[in-house]
Write an enzyme that holds these catalytic residues in place. Structure first.
Site, PDB file in Angstrom:
ATOM      1  N   GLN A 132      -7.815   2.948  20.215  1.00 35.67           N
ATOM      2  CA  GLN A 132      -6.818   1.797  20.840  1.00 35.67           C
ATOM      3  C   GLN A 132      -7.283   1.496  21.932  1.00 35.67           C
ATOM      4  O   GLN A 132      -7.097  -0.034  22.366  1.00 35.67           O
ATOM      5  CB  GLN A 132      -5.255   2.281  20.869  1.00 35.67           C
ATOM      6  CG  GLN A 132      -4.589   3.321  19.930  1.00 35.67           C
ATOM      7  CD  GLN A 132      -4.260   2.677  18.669  1.00 35.67           C
ATOM      8  OE1 GLN A 132      -4.292   1.419  18.372  1.00 35.67           O
ATOM      9  NE2 GLN A 132      -3.947   3.396  17.741  1.00 35.67           N
ATOM     10  N   GLN A 191       0.898  -1.270   0.014  1.00 30.96           N
ATOM     11  CA  GLN A 191       0.131  -0.043   0.056  1.00 30.96           C
ATOM     12  C   GLN A 191       0.866   1.204  -0.088  1.00 30.96           C
ATOM     13  O   GLN A 191       2.125   1.062   0.206  1.00 30.96           O
ATOM     14  CB  GLN A 191      -0.856   0.088   1.198  1.00 30.96           C
ATOM     15  CG  GLN A 191      -0.249  -0.243   2.670  1.00 30.96           C
ATOM     16  CD  GLN A 191      -1.056  -0.771   3.739  1.00 30.96           C
ATOM     17  OE1 GLN A 191      -2.275  -0.601   3.610  1.00 30.96           O
ATOM     18  NE2 GLN A 191      -0.512  -1.499   4.470  1.00 30.96           N
ATOM     19  N   GLY A 226      -2.180 -13.157   8.294  1.00 32.72           N
ATOM     20  CA  GLY A 226      -2.966 -13.391   9.762  1.00 32.72           C
ATOM     21  C   GLY A 226      -3.754 -14.794   9.441  1.00 32.72           C
ATOM     22  O   GLY A 226      -3.674 -15.751  10.555  1.00 32.72           O
ATOM     23  N   ASP A 263      -7.108  -5.322  14.202  1.00 30.71           N
ATOM     24  CA  ASP A 263      -7.030  -3.887  14.053  1.00 30.71           C
ATOM     25  C   ASP A 263      -6.660  -3.587  12.589  1.00 30.71           C
ATOM     26  O   ASP A 263      -5.619  -3.669  12.371  1.00 30.71           O
ATOM     27  CB  ASP A 263      -6.044  -3.212  15.040  1.00 30.71           C
ATOM     28  CG  ASP A 263      -5.404  -1.750  14.524  1.00 30.71           C
ATOM     29  OD1 ASP A 263      -6.444  -1.141  13.771  1.00 30.71           O
ATOM     30  OD2 ASP A 263      -4.561  -1.533  15.024  1.00 30.71           O
ATOM     31  N   SER A 264      -7.665  -3.611  11.741  1.00 33.00           N
ATOM     32  CA  SER A 264      -7.680  -3.520  10.270  1.00 33.00           C
ATOM     33  C   SER A 264      -7.850  -2.043   9.684  1.00 33.00           C
ATOM     34  O   SER A 264      -8.381  -1.202  10.483  1.00 33.00           O
ATOM     35  CB  SER A 264      -8.231  -4.622   9.628  1.00 33.00           C
ATOM     36  OG  SER A 264      -9.606  -4.262   9.457  1.00 33.00           O
ATOM     37  N   SER A 265      -7.414  -1.911   8.326  1.00 34.22           N
ATOM     38  CA  SER A 265      -7.717  -0.916   7.611  1.00 34.22           C
ATOM     39  C   SER A 265      -9.194  -1.164   6.899  1.00 34.22           C
ATOM     40  O   SER A 265      -9.755  -2.262   7.450  1.00 34.22           O
ATOM     41  CB  SER A 265      -6.750  -0.411   6.654  1.00 34.22           C
ATOM     42  OG  SER A 265      -6.321  -1.587   5.980  1.00 34.22           O
TER      43      SER A 265
END
Lengths: 299, 299
Positions: free
Chosen positions: B81, B50, B157, B174-176
């Site tokens: 977070q 990316q 993952g 915790d992804s985009s």
């Protein structure tokens, strides 16, 4: 487009539309801006008090902008109107007389009208042009004016309240930001006037700016008015097109305890709502630690 | 700047900076854009996966942008977070082994490390450049890597979980957004893999997009994974620099009931937090009516 100065007399909402996007930049949210894509400008002009811009957006319906600041988009306005109206009304066991200060678009009236027990709604909006152009371009909000219990007064809210003491069960102040005509609405003398206009057991609910941006404004105001209101609390709602995506409410009572739990639960009424529900009433007062500490705990 | 197309291979984060402002426009939030004022670009390059942009903003600290989308600003990252980490960890009575998928900036590790009972934290981030540049430019987040309980795996993952069944008490993803490398993380097979990697009584918590924007994505995903998780619930946090100012979390359990109430309350730990507290844990699951109906009730 300037981005770091007070809106002046000469602010022109049209200048904020660049390359087909409306850009909301302001001194109250430095370094960040919300932009909405514009399909068509429906109205632009200057009222006695402020710059008024109405446009049709690509994805958020019709948008009302005052002095360069987004007041309403048809897509998300319900979260604000429902919460500023139903939080105080549901916290009161039997609200009959309600005063709205500001709120010229009519959305708050629309929500109050859903309470069958309310007998009188008076709205005191200083800028008649906001009423006029909301009726023309935002019928989904201005429908609030059609209820026969509504009385409209185009005048200064402070003056109106001076002549109406011990009169209201609930006062909702739906104001713009504390720059320009609404500045006085964020000061203790205005809260004193509301106190005097409340009946015993009455509740005020005011637009209380954003916990992510304006703790320095909220904290001293809450401290000051806690000297004369019996309870003062802070709730918030999510609303994507307001700066930082949320806005808060200050709820204060005259000889009544906490308003964190609703005094009434009305599941029938809730069927007509898209945001407020009795569980959310309580959740709206539960603040993130940084905000709770700043508003209520830190000295 | 284009505003209505998929980020392509060739997306260049620098093209989104115009007249000193970074403009975040994307197909997942049509017709609206958040802008932040840029002081200085600290890094720009293309990783294997990316476009990576890091800049210092005027009012929001250092900002990490992946494929044109804001991932972190130093000013408000704590709300995300803390909630994505402490919601599942506090809902578990005794979490010892925790897996983080994504989260290369290290912020989630930083929060998990605050739990003294946790014995192992493994992070599986596919893009090593995110780890590298977070360590360089976001030390306040990357501090999470310094805990001796952390193991770092730069890999996919899904592959990692295949080799680690029945292993974890909590998995945090915790992804985009679901365009680009993270697309697969919003599909049922990924949730099946997480289920298989959970120990009995385990809890997953994933970035769940925004109730104001993505109900059409959330609803079918929640329905689908409810077929194999014992409980599936949705919570949210406010975060000004994510689209529409909020982001949600999907919490799902393997042979455990509701996670709406914390299993543990730790007031000592809460002193170190700026957003999460036990009361807010419960409030975060109380949704506005439109979202509750769309995700859980309407057919």
């Amino acid at each position: 487009m300037s981005d770091s100065q007070q809106p002046e007399q000469g602010l022109n909402g049209m200048d904020l539309i660049v390359d087909g996007w409306f850009h909301e930049r302001g001194v109250l949210w430095p370094g960040q801006a919300m932009s909405l894509k514009v399909e068509e400008v429906l109205y632009h002009g200057r009222s006695l008090f402020q710059d008024v811009l109405v446009f049709r957006s690509s994805d958020h319906g019709t948008v009302l902008v005052l002095d360069g600041v987004i007041q309403v988009t048809e897509r998300d306005e319900f979260s604000y109107q429902e919460m500023i109206a139903h939080l105080p009304l549901m916290a009161h066991p039997n609200p009959e007389k309600v005063l709205v200060i500001g709120g010229g678009d009519g959305g708050v009236l629309r929500e109050i009208a859903k309470h069958k027990g309310v007998k009188e709604m008076t709205i005191c909006e200083i800028d008649g042009d906001v009423i006029k152009y909301s009726k023309q371009y935002l019928p989904g909000l201005a429908v609030g004016y059609e209820d026969p219990r509504v009385t409209v007064r185009v005048m200064d809210g402070m003056e109106f309240m001076l002549a109406n003491q011990d009169s209201y069960d609930v006062i909702v102040t739906d104001s713009s930001d504390p720059i320009g005509p609404a500045g006085v609405l964020f000061e203790a003398p205005f809260y004193q006037k509301m106190y005097d206009s409340l009946r015993d057991g009455g509740i005020v609910c005011t637009q209380g700016e954003c916990m992510w941006l304006h703790l320095d404004l909220i904290r001293p105001l809450v401290a000051k008015i806690s000297e004369f209101y019996q309870s003062v609390e802070y709730a918030y709602t999510t609303i994507p097109t307001y700066p930082s995506g949320q806005i808060g409410f200050i709820l204060a009572t005259k000889n009544r305890g906490s308003v964190r739990k609703p005094a009434r639960v009305d599941r029938e009424l809730e069927k007509d709502l898209r945001y407020y529900n009795a569980e959310l009433h309580e959740a709206a007062f539960v603040l993130p630690s940084f905000a709770r500490r700043a508003i209520f705990e830190d000295k």
